[in-house]
Design a protein around this motif. Sequence first.
Motif, PDB file in Angstrom:
ATOM      1  N   GLU A  65      -9.437  43.795 -10.984  1.00 39.16           N
ATOM      2  CA  GLU A  65     -10.108  42.705 -11.176  1.00 39.16           C
ATOM      3  C   GLU A  65      -9.955  41.492 -10.098  1.00 39.16           C
ATOM      4  OE1 GLU A  65      -6.599  41.316 -14.553  1.00 39.16           O
ATOM      5  OE2 GLU A  65      -8.735  42.084 -15.085  1.00 39.16           O
ATOM      6  N   SER A  66      -8.619  41.964  -9.292  1.00 40.59           N
ATOM      7  CA  SER A  66      -8.207  41.169  -8.105  1.00 40.59           C
ATOM      8  C   SER A  66      -7.723  42.162  -7.016  1.00 40.59           C
ATOM      9  CB  SER A  66      -7.300  40.161  -8.632  1.00 40.59           C
ATOM     10  OG  SER A  66      -5.805  40.821  -8.890  1.00 40.59           O
ATOM     11  N   MET A  67      -7.497  41.605  -5.891  1.00 37.06           N
ATOM     12  CA  MET A  67      -7.265  42.370  -4.724  1.00 37.06           C
ATOM     13  C   MET A  67      -5.743  42.726  -4.874  1.00 37.06           C
ATOM     14  SD  MET A  67      -7.862  41.582  -0.769  1.00 37.06           S
ATOM     15  CE  MET A  67      -9.374  41.384  -0.983  1.00 37.06           C
ATOM     16  N   GLU A  68      -4.938  41.856  -5.589  1.00 38.30           N
ATOM     17  CA  GLU A  68      -3.723  41.946  -5.649  1.00 38.30           C
ATOM     18  C   GLU A  68      -3.224  43.135  -6.530  1.00 38.30           C
ATOM     19  OE1 GLU A  68      -5.067  38.987  -5.980  1.00 38.30           O
ATOM     20  OE2 GLU A  68      -4.165  37.866  -4.306  1.00 38.30           O
ATOM     21  N   MET A  69      -4.164  43.491  -7.425  1.00 41.25           N
ATOM     22  CA  MET A  69      -3.985  44.639  -8.456  1.00 41.25           C
ATOM     23  C   MET A  69      -4.351  46.106  -7.955  1.00 41.25           C
ATOM     24  SD  MET A  69      -3.229  43.138 -11.133  1.00 41.25           S
ATOM     25  CE  MET A  69      -3.184  44.092 -12.726  1.00 41.25           C
ATOM     26  N   LEU A  70      -4.800  46.000  -6.596  1.00 41.78           N
ATOM     27  CA  LEU A  70      -5.087  47.199  -5.899  1.00 41.78           C
ATOM     28  C   LEU A  70      -3.959  47.926  -5.419  1.00 41.78           C
ATOM     29  CD1 LEU A  70      -8.624  46.403  -4.194  1.00 41.78           C
ATOM     30  CD2 LEU A  70      -8.430  47.817  -6.077  1.00 41.78           C
ATOM     31  N   PRO A  71      -3.969  49.071  -5.164  1.00 44.40           N
ATOM     32  CA  PRO A  71      -2.794  49.658  -4.626  1.00 44.40           C
ATOM     33  C   PRO A  71      -2.666  49.076  -3.104  1.00 44.40           C
ATOM     34  CG  PRO A  71      -4.016  51.430  -5.527  1.00 44.40           C
ATOM     35  CD  PRO A  71      -4.944  50.220  -5.751  1.00 44.40           C
ATOM     36  N   CYS A  72      -1.581  48.624  -2.821  1.00 43.15           N
ATOM     37  CA  CYS A  72      -1.341  48.272  -1.347  1.00 43.15           C
ATOM     38  C   CYS A  72      -0.282  49.425  -0.689  1.00 43.15           C
ATOM     39  CB  CYS A  72      -0.334  47.020  -1.483  1.00 43.15           C
ATOM     40  SG  CYS A  72      -0.219  46.063   0.070  1.00 43.15           S
ATOM     41  N   ILE A  73      -1.219  50.287  -0.113  1.00 42.48           N
ATOM     42  CA  ILE A  73      -0.444  51.380   0.402  1.00 42.48           C
ATOM     43  C   ILE A  73       0.202  51.091   2.110  1.00 42.48           C
ATOM     44  CG2 ILE A  73      -0.841  53.836   1.196  1.00 42.48           C
ATOM     45  CD1 ILE A  73      -3.237  53.751  -0.691  1.00 42.48           C
ATOM     46  N   THR A  74       1.391  51.486   1.980  1.00 39.90           N
ATOM     47  CA  THR A  74       2.232  51.129   3.376  1.00 39.90           C
ATOM     48  C   THR A  74       1.945  52.175   4.349  1.00 39.90           C
ATOM     49  OG1 THR A  74       4.119  52.219   2.741  1.00 39.90           O
ATOM     50  CG2 THR A  74       3.939  50.050   2.361  1.00 39.90           C
ATOM     51  N   SER A  75       1.704  53.559   4.015  1.00 41.44           N
ATOM     52  CA  SER A  75       1.461  54.768   5.245  1.00 41.44           C
ATOM     53  C   SER A  75       0.874  55.705   4.475  1.00 41.44           C
ATOM     54  CB  SER A  75       2.934  54.909   5.648  1.00 41.44           C
ATOM     55  OG  SER A  75       2.779  56.019   6.494  1.00 41.44           O
ATOM     56  N   SER A  76      -0.001  56.486   5.247  1.00 35.79           N
ATOM     57  CA  SER A  76      -0.309  57.763   4.788  1.00 35.79           C
ATOM     58  C   SER A  76       0.683  58.713   4.540  1.00 35.79           C
ATOM     59  CB  SER A  76      -1.442  58.417   5.889  1.00 35.79           C
ATOM     60  OG  SER A  76      -0.827  58.376   6.789  1.00 35.79           O
ATOM     61  N   GLY A  77       0.802  59.479   3.826  1.00 39.92           N
ATOM     62  CA  GLY A  77       1.881  60.320   3.631  1.00 39.92           C
ATOM     63  C   GLY A  77       2.660  60.000   2.349  1.00 39.92           C
ATOM     64  N   ASP A  78       2.387  58.854   1.792  1.00 43.22           N
ATOM     65  CA  ASP A  78       3.204  58.210   0.620  1.00 43.22           C
ATOM     66  C   ASP A  78       2.582  58.869  -0.569  1.00 43.22           C
ATOM     67  OD1 ASP A  78       4.840  56.520   2.094  1.00 43.22           O
ATOM     68  OD2 ASP A  78       3.721  54.683   1.548  1.00 43.22           O
ATOM     69  N   ILE A  79       3.221  58.703  -1.812  1.00 45.62           N
ATOM     70  CA  ILE A  79       3.048  59.614  -2.830  1.00 45.62           C
ATOM     71  C   ILE A  79       2.108  58.664  -3.902  1.00 45.62           C
ATOM     72  CG2 ILE A  79       3.798  60.942  -4.877  1.00 45.62           C
ATOM     73  CD1 ILE A  79       5.837  62.083  -2.985  1.00 45.62           C
ATOM     74  N   ILE A  80       0.991  58.898  -4.608  1.00 46.45           N
ATOM     75  CA  ILE A  80       0.418  58.122  -5.716  1.00 46.45           C
ATOM     76  C   ILE A  80       0.425  58.963  -6.856  1.00 46.45           C
ATOM     77  CG2 ILE A  80      -1.838  58.611  -4.927  1.00 46.45           C
ATOM     78  CD1 ILE A  80      -2.477  55.705  -5.808  1.00 46.45           C
ATOM     79  N   GLN A  81       0.854  58.186  -8.109  1.00 42.45           N
ATOM     80  CA  GLN A  81       0.564  58.817  -9.347  1.00 42.45           C
ATOM     81  C   GLN A  81      -0.265  58.159 -10.238  1.00 42.45           C
ATOM     82  OE1 GLN A  81       4.524  58.950 -11.156  1.00 42.45           O
ATOM     83  NE2 GLN A  81       3.631  59.159 -13.343  1.00 42.45           N
ATOM     84  N   LEU A  82      -1.466  58.641 -10.516  1.00 44.19           N
ATOM     85  CA  LEU A  82      -2.471  58.164 -11.171  1.00 44.19           C
ATOM     86  C   LEU A  82      -2.600  58.763 -12.681  1.00 44.19           C
ATOM     87  CD1 LEU A  82      -4.946  58.990  -8.041  1.00 44.19           C
ATOM     88  CD2 LEU A  82      -4.259  56.442  -9.159  1.00 44.19           C
ATOM     89  N   SER A  83      -2.777  58.047 -13.714  1.00 45.01           N
ATOM     90  CA  SER A  83      -2.785  58.507 -15.029  1.00 45.01           C
ATOM     91  C   SER A  83      -4.345  57.848 -15.597  1.00 45.01           C
ATOM     92  CB  SER A  83      -1.956  57.849 -15.838  1.00 45.01           C
ATOM     93  OG  SER A  83      -0.587  58.289 -15.472  1.00 45.01           O
ATOM     94  N   ARG A  84      -4.946  58.586 -16.130  1.00 41.66           N
ATOM     95  CA  ARG A  84      -6.004  58.528 -17.008  1.00 41.66           C
ATOM     96  C   ARG A  84      -7.157  58.046 -16.124  1.00 41.66           C
ATOM     97  NH1 ARG A  84      -5.784  58.307 -22.421  1.00 41.66           N
ATOM     98  NH2 ARG A  84      -7.663  56.682 -22.597  1.00 41.66           N
ATOM     99  N   ILE A  85      -7.517  58.911 -14.775  1.00 40.76           N
ATOM    100  CA  ILE A  85      -8.734  58.664 -14.236  1.00 40.76           C
ATOM    101  C   ILE A  85      -9.434  59.593 -14.410  1.00 40.76           C
ATOM    102  CG2 ILE A  85      -7.099  57.859 -12.276  1.00 40.76           C
ATOM    103  CD1 ILE A  85      -7.420  60.385 -10.899  1.00 40.76           C
TER     104      ILE A  85
END
Length: 339
Positions: A65-85
């Motif tokens: 709903e806002s830009m602040e709520m999106l993932p702010c990824i610092t670098s490729s190679g980082d890890i993301i955990q996603l639930s209920r997608i």
Amino acid sequence: MVRGDDYKFLKIRDAITSINQKVNLIGIILEFGSSQKSKGSDYFCKLKIIDESYKDGIPVHVFAESMEMLPCITSSGDIIQLSRIMMKIHANDVYAIFNKKFSSFALYNGKDGESFLPYQSSPRFHQREQDKKLIAGLRKWLDDSKCNEGFKTNFLLLREIQDACRVNLACKVLHLCEIGNGWMVFLWDGTDAPSVTVIRKLEDEMANELPLHLEPLPLSRDVLCTLPTVGTILRVIIKPEYGMQVLHLLEIGKWVKVLNMICEVHAGLWRGVFTTSTRLQNVPEDDIIVQGHLSLLDERLSFKLGRMPYWSFPWPSEITGLKILVILLRIKCRQFYSS
């Protein structure tokens, strides 16, 4: 509370067969785009993740709903955990949808990470002790596998940039100011950008002379006195739509890595331009790339003519600027009296 079903994480290989189902994934970020406004009232970004089961990667579309709520990824190679997608398919291409109403995420440092605390997470995220094992496993796989080579980023020095090209730079933030249509940040790495050839007619220069700076107004004397006396200072344009994402990373006196930025010659001067794919990452001064830049600077200053621009070598002519001016005046006088 998080339901028991949400504790089960699938491999990407298994998730791509779970069309129209909610799944949980944890993977390494291979690619990511910038945050943008959707056609509706939401904001969205796109990224691609991989794991040891599926190295081609699967796209993930994240809505918030806002830009602040999106993932702010610092670098490729980082890890993301996603639930209920939600897994979807379109034109035989499988992708995942992050729904702002029920999905959650957490971001962790990848290649060089030791902490198991996320550097960003969504409000619905619930961390578990079991997550540490999954994160550690992905870090080990990335470190051991050849896939790790895909995340090596090539950083250039300012002296190596070319016109109208996209580059990755590691620079020190010297100054930040607001301009009419966005912001301008002043970056420096201790080297000199290549010389620029400007082809203009004398009458054009007299009617519309090239500027000595790109900022609307000259910097104050107090600011100028804080700037280095050696090396090119690169002006970088940041448009308003990108400022919200990067301004908090631009701390005066600190070093940053700038990824995928356009460098170009404008009005006879070098400048950088942020685009939708440009990213910033704060780095400490003991970073290996930063230390390399500082070592080059120390070596340069140890030379007798260390403050001379790189492109003036081999040694500059002994003819000083005053002598050149005298010669030009003599030529002009001869032309005048001979006419």
